[in-house]
Design an enzyme around this catalytic site. Structure first.
Site, PDB file in Angstrom:
ATOM      1  N   ARG A  24     -41.686  33.316  -5.950  1.00 48.24           N
ATOM      2  CA  ARG A  24     -42.492  33.176  -7.168  1.00 48.24           C
ATOM      3  C   ARG A  24     -41.699  32.509  -8.293  1.00 48.24           C
ATOM      4  NH1 ARG A  24     -44.607  36.909  -3.885  1.00 48.24           N
ATOM      5  NH2 ARG A  24     -46.765  37.638  -4.112  1.00 48.24           N
ATOM      6  N   GLY A  91     -45.441  32.709   5.289  1.00 47.28           N
ATOM      7  CA  GLY A  91     -46.825  32.983   4.874  1.00 47.28           C
ATOM      8  C   GLY A  91     -46.957  32.958   3.363  1.00 47.28           C
ATOM      9  N   ARG A 119     -51.278  32.092  12.048  1.00 46.10           N
ATOM     10  CA  ARG A 119     -51.659  33.212  11.176  1.00 46.10           C
ATOM     11  C   ARG A 119     -52.947  32.882  10.416  1.00 46.10           C
ATOM     12  NH1 ARG A 119     -46.384  35.195   8.109  1.00 46.10           N
ATOM     13  NH2 ARG A 119     -47.826  36.841   7.488  1.00 46.10           N
ATOM     14  N   SER A 164     -53.967  42.383   0.020  1.00 47.21           N
ATOM     15  CA  SER A 164     -52.948  41.386   0.363  1.00 47.21           C
ATOM     16  C   SER A 164     -52.488  40.684  -0.901  1.00 47.21           C
ATOM     17  CB  SER A 164     -53.521  40.361   1.346  1.00 47.21           C
ATOM     18  OG  SER A 164     -52.736  39.180   1.325  1.00 47.21           O
ATOM     19  N   ASP A 318     -44.156  45.808   5.172  1.00 46.89           N
ATOM     20  CA  ASP A 318     -43.067  45.095   5.853  1.00 46.89           C
ATOM     21  C   ASP A 318     -42.012  46.057   6.415  1.00 46.89           C
ATOM     22  OD1 ASP A 318     -44.331  42.739   5.230  1.00 46.89           O
ATOM     23  OD2 ASP A 318     -43.020  42.240   3.547  1.00 46.89           O
ATOM     24  N   ARG A 390     -37.919  40.744  11.016  1.00 44.45           N
ATOM     25  CA  ARG A 390     -37.939  42.193  10.759  1.00 44.45           C
ATOM     26  C   ARG A 390     -37.791  43.001  12.062  1.00 44.45           C
ATOM     27  NH1 ARG A 390     -37.796  42.230   5.635  1.00 44.45           N
ATOM     28  NH2 ARG A 390     -39.125  40.855   4.426  1.00 44.45           N
TER      29      ARG A 390
END
Ligand code: S3P
Length: 429
Positions: A24, A91, A119, A164, A318, A390
């Site tokens: 961001r 993503g 995705r 989301s 996550d 992950r």
């Protein structure tokens, strides 16, 4: 990477900058006026993909060892990229960037790796189309590559079926370019870094929570300009989670994780660890740039199974792979529900987590929206990460408490969010 069981992890670690916040900073800095100076930026593959996309649209971004400087060009200062924008495995890059691209006066295409291009993107194509954007899936399969051409954007109210942050942020960013107020309601609050940071950049943005339920609505008004900021990115709680788990499950351990972000929309992992009986203490709590930060002290604990469901899920989505690992060595049964979103992450994480736990001898059942895990003893195995960062990191922690040797296949995929993961690990040994 080959790993075996150990005891006595002791010491201090600092985890790298938060991935969501790092993305961001680059995006908002690029469309702000003036300079944005970023400290503790995460130089993981995902965030580097975001940097490359904005550089490809004419933004001057300077990197030194400790600082990233973004020379913003204003809300309308991006230039048409000459090639397809490569979003890699990310993503967040894809969905947030699409919101910005929808408001531009040039056409663009973006595409990523095999995982990214499978995705779901319909979740952003739909609301952006409602706003008047021209965005389509090139292969007409609801996935990237995405093709975006100029459109006149209108403010809408969007009722998102999923909690989301990527969908919410995409719509809010497009809202900066709309002709009136845009709002997004989600079933329960997902991470709110976009709202907190855009406000710091000068946007007119606010969030209201429903009095009767868990819904949250973010509102944004188009604004004439954003202003560059100086930002220190907090440590990523999602990266800290691996060391929190290691500290709790490896015998005779005590680990202090410094400067971790503990934004309540991200810190569900802390509550889960406490509910499982984990010895966790937050020290030195503070707030910087609207984000809460603390040092986290963890000590070896005997954990027990719990049920994890409902509103807490978006705050730890996550972390479910590493929570599953803790559950696999806890006393009793852990049930994870309401987490169908796991199926559309970098891999189908219901499958990758349960398949790999089974390979380690754990009693685990995948369900439609989660999994049921009964704790016991883990045995070394070959872990198929399917290039999911992950999964690699969560099962590296599992290896520390398993009999025999565990092989993490394609362990290099940790570079996506935590390139120094194995070095930090060694520091504790
Ligand atoms: C992210 C939001 C989450 C998370 C992802 C990063 C973000 O995805 O899983 O790793 O930076 O906004 P969703 O918003 O799709 O749940």
């Amino acid at each position: 990477m080959e790993l075996a069981s150990i005891q006595g992890l002791k010491g201090k670690v600092s985890v790298p900058g938060d991935k969501s916040i790092s993305h961001r900073c680059i995006m908002f800095g690029s469309i702000a006026n003036g300079t944005t100076e970023i400290h503790n930026f995460l130089k993981g593959a995902d965030c580097l993909a975001t940097i490359r996309c904005f550089q490809a649209m004419g933004i001057n971004i300077e990197e030194t060892d400790h600082t990233i400087t973004v020379h913003g060009n204003g809300l309308h200062g991006l230039s048409a990229p000459s090639n397809i924008l490569d979003v890699g495995n990310s993503g967040t890059t894809t969905r947030l960037l699409s919101g910005i691209l929808a408001g531009q006066k040039f056409e663009s295409k973006l595409s990523g790796d095999e995982s990214l291009n499978s995705r779901p993107m319909k979740r952003i194509i739909e609301p952006l189309t409602m706003m008047g954007a021209n965005i389509s899936s090139v292969l007409r399969n609801g996935c990237a590559p995405l093709y975006i051409t100029p459109g006149d954007l209108h403010g809408i109210h969007y009722n998102s079926p999923v909690s989301s942050a990527q969908v919410k942020s995409c719509v809010l960013l497009a809202g900066l370019y709309a002709d009136g107020e845009t709002s997004v309601t989600e079933p329960s609050l997902s991470r709110n870094h976009t709202e907190l940071m855009l406000r710091e950049f000068g946007a007119d943005i606010r969030t209201l929570h429903s009095l009767s339920g868990t819904e949250a609505t973010a509102y944004i008004k188009p604004c004439p300009e954003l202003y560059g900021q100086k930002i220190t990115v907090p440590g990523d709680i999602s990266s800290a989670a691996y060391f929190i788990a290691a500290g709790l499950i490896v015998p005779d351990s005590e680990i202090l994780i410094e400067n971790a972000g503990i934004n309540p929309t991200r810190s569900g992992i802390l509550k889960v660890c406490e509910d499982m009986g984990g010895d966790i203490t937050l020290l030195n709590e503070r707030c910087e740039g609207g984000e809460k930060i603390a040092d986290i002290l963890v000590r070896t604990s005997s954990l027990h199974g719990i049920t994890i469901e409902g509103d807490i899920i978006p705050t730890l989505i996550d972390e479910i792979p590493i929570i599953a690992v803790m559950a696999a060595v806890a006393d009793g049964t852990t049930v994870i529900k309401d987490a169908a979103e796991l199926k559309v992450k970098e891999t189908d994480r219901i499958e990758t987590v349960t398949d790999n736990l089974k390979a380690m001898g754990c009693s685990v059942t995948p369900t439609e929206d989660g999994m049921i895990i009964t704790g016991g003893t883990l045995h070394g195995a070959s872990i198929h990460t399917l290039l999911d960062h992950r999964i690699a990191m969560a099962f590296s922690i599992a290896a520390l408490v398993a009999d025999g040797t565990t092989k993490i296949l394609d362990s290099k995929c940790v570079d996506v969010s935590y390139p120094a993961f194995y070095d930090t690990f060694e520091q504790l040994l």
